[in-house]
Design a protein around this motif. Structure first.
Motif, short mmCIF file in Angstrom:
data_model
loop_
_atom_site.label_atom_id
_atom_site.label_comp_id
_atom_site.label_asym_id
_atom_site.label_seq_id
_atom_site.Cartn_x
_atom_site.Cartn_y
_atom_site.Cartn_z
N VAL A 17 8.43 -16.94 -8.03
CA VAL A 17 7.02 -17.33 -8.00
C VAL A 17 6.36 -16.86 -6.71
O VAL A 17 5.24 -16.34 -6.72
N ALA A 18 7.06 -17.01 -5.60
CA ALA A 18 6.53 -16.55 -4.31
C ALA A 18 6.32 -15.04 -4.33
O ALA A 18 5.32 -14.53 -3.79
N ARG A 19 7.26 -14.32 -4.95
CA ARG A 19 7.10 -12.86 -5.05
C ARG A 19 5.90 -12.50 -5.94
O ARG A 19 5.17 -11.55 -5.65
N MET A 20 5.71 -13.27 -6.99
CA MET A 20 4.58 -13.03 -7.87
C MET A 20 3.26 -13.23 -7.13
O MET A 20 2.33 -12.44 -7.27
N HIS A 25 -1.53 -10.79 -4.51
CA HIS A 25 -2.39 -10.58 -3.35
C HIS A 25 -2.42 -9.10 -2.97
O HIS A 25 -3.49 -8.54 -2.68
N ASP A 26 -1.26 -8.46 -2.96
CA ASP A 26 -1.18 -7.04 -2.60
C ASP A 26 -1.95 -6.19 -3.60
O ASP A 26 -2.68 -5.27 -3.23
N LEU A 27 -1.80 -6.52 -4.87
CA LEU A 27 -2.47 -5.76 -5.92
C LEU A 27 -3.98 -5.91 -5.82
O LEU A 27 -4.73 -4.93 -5.98
N ALA A 28 -4.43 -7.12 -5.51
CA ALA A 28 -5.87 -7.36 -5.40
C ALA A 28 -6.48 -6.60 -4.23
O ALA A 28 -7.65 -6.20 -4.28
N ARG A 29 -5.70 -6.37 -3.18
CA ARG A 29 -6.21 -5.67 -2.00
C ARG A 29 -6.01 -4.16 -2.06
O ARG A 29 -6.55 -3.42 -1.22
N THR A 30 -5.26 -3.69 -3.02
CA THR A 30 -4.95 -2.26 -3.11
C THR A 30 -6.18 -1.48 -3.56
O THR A 30 -6.83 -1.84 -4.55
N LYS A 31 -6.49 -0.43 -2.84
CA LYS A 31 -7.61 0.43 -3.22
C LYS A 31 -7.17 1.36 -4.34
O LYS A 31 -6.13 2.01 -4.25
N VAL A 32 -7.96 1.41 -5.38
CA VAL A 32 -7.64 2.28 -6.52
C VAL A 32 -8.87 3.10 -6.88
O VAL A 32 -9.99 2.79 -6.48
N HIS A 33 -8.64 4.16 -7.63
CA HIS A 33 -9.75 4.98 -8.11
C HIS A 33 -10.64 4.13 -9.02
O HIS A 33 -10.16 3.23 -9.71
N ASP A 34 -11.93 4.42 -9.00
CA ASP A 34 -12.88 3.64 -9.80
C ASP A 34 -12.47 3.54 -11.26
O ASP A 34 -12.70 2.52 -11.92
N ILE A 244 4.69 -7.03 -15.89
CA ILE A 244 3.69 -6.40 -15.03
C ILE A 244 4.36 -5.69 -13.86
O ILE A 244 3.99 -4.56 -13.51
N GLU A 245 5.36 -6.32 -13.27
CA GLU A 245 6.08 -5.71 -12.16
C GLU A 245 6.73 -4.40 -12.59
O GLU A 245 6.65 -3.39 -11.87
N GLU A 246 7.36 -4.40 -13.75
CA GLU A 246 8.01 -3.19 -14.24
C GLU A 246 7.00 -2.11 -14.60
O GLU A 246 7.25 -0.92 -14.39
N HIS A 247 5.86 -2.53 -15.13
CA HIS A 247 4.82 -1.56 -15.46
C HIS A 247 4.31 -0.86 -14.20
O HIS A 247 4.17 0.36 -14.17
N ILE A 248 4.05 -1.63 -13.16
CA ILE A 248 3.57 -1.06 -11.90
C ILE A 248 4.62 -0.14 -11.29
O ILE A 248 4.30 0.94 -10.78
N ALA A 249 5.89 -0.54 -11.37
CA ALA A 249 6.97 0.29 -10.83
C ALA A 249 7.06 1.63 -11.57
O ALA A 249 7.33 2.67 -10.97
N ALA A 250 6.80 1.59 -12.87
CA ALA A 250 6.92 2.80 -13.68
C ALA A 250 5.67 3.67 -13.66
O ALA A 250 5.76 4.90 -13.67
#
Length: 264
Positions: A17-20, A25-34, A244-250
């Motif tokens: 849960v702590a990792r989630m 938080h990291d995902l929300a702060r990550t800059k991504v293409h529009d 979701i974690e596996e999707h982001i990793a892939a």
């Protein structure tokens, strides 16, 4: 190593849960293409909702079974939604298109509530006036007439409804579209066997049904159910997070078709 072997299941789950929370938080702060911002926001929203509802289950199991069932039901829905949006780009786009349809329905019904409450208030003022003597009777009738002439004051909701309809037009969404129901989403990802009976059980306890009302008069009547509710909620939370974690990793933050998804 010896210390790791003595970690309890509860501690292990707490670590996940702590990792989630950290990944959220990291995902929300990550800059991504529009072009990827919308998808990133869907993932963040699912993760935040997953954490909130899992906490509701943890809080509810000891003494608030209705709260636990409410959180568990939401986790069940989040599980099929996450499976749906991660299955394909088309599914993810289809789900985000529901945002416009949800917004339209929301503001349409806010306007209906406003009109109903306005008319009901006027009727109650006039009914009350008929029971009162002067000068209160005349004052209430005058105020009722003023309120009727002024109207329900729906500029805000109607403005938001107009924006929702504009959004549907801009994104090419059917203006009559209805948001996809959880049962339909579950069917799309072949989860009907899990979703159908569990949703029915949890809904019977979340809504004020005869069963849930009767349970309020019998202390501890739902205690035997709580371990199952807790275990299923835990399984749903883990399934959502790992998917979701596996999707982001892939794929990173986005959605790229795998080889099996490409047309022959």
């Amino acid at each position: 190593m010896a210390e790791e072997a003595h970690v309890s299941l509860e501690e292990a789950i707490a670590q996940v849960v702590a990792r989630m929370v950290k990944i959220t938080h990291d995902l929300a702060r990550t800059k991504v293409h529009d072009e990827l911002d919308w998808f990133r926001n869907v993932l963040v929203g699912i993760l935040i909702s997953t954490h909130q509802n899992y906490q509701a289950v943890l809080e509810g199991v000891p003494q608030k079974p209705t709260l636990a069932c409410w959180g568990a039901r939401n986790l069940l829905e989040l599980r099929v939604i996450s499976a749906y949006v991660l299955q394909s780009l088309d599914n993810a786009v289809d789900f985000i298109d529901d945002l416009a349809a949800d917004s339209r329905q929301f503001w349409e019904n806010i306007a209906k509530v406003g009109r109903f409450a306005h008319n009901e208030l006027i009727a109650e003022m006039r009914a009350t006036a008929m029971r009162e003597d002067e000068p209160l009777k005349s004052l209430l009738l005058h105020k009722a007439t003023e309120a009727e002439q002024a109207g329900p004051g729906l500029d805000g909701p109607e403005g938001e409804l107009h924006k929702a309809k504009q959004m549907m037009t801009a994104f090419g969404v059917d203006p009559t579209r209805r948001p996809k129901q959880g049962s339909a989403i579950a069917n799309e990802v072949k989860e009907s066997g899990r979703y159908g009976p569990r949703y029915k059980v949890l809904s019977k306890l979340v809504h004020p049904t005869s069963l849930s009302i009767a349970a309020q008069t019998s202390a501890g009547s739902l205690d035997e159910l709580m371990p199952m509710i807790s275990n299923e909620a835990q399984a749903d939370m883990l399934a959502i997070f790992y998917a979701i974690e596996e999707h982001i990793a892939a794929h990173g933050i986005g959605w790229q078709p795998s080889v099996s998804d490409k047309s022959p």
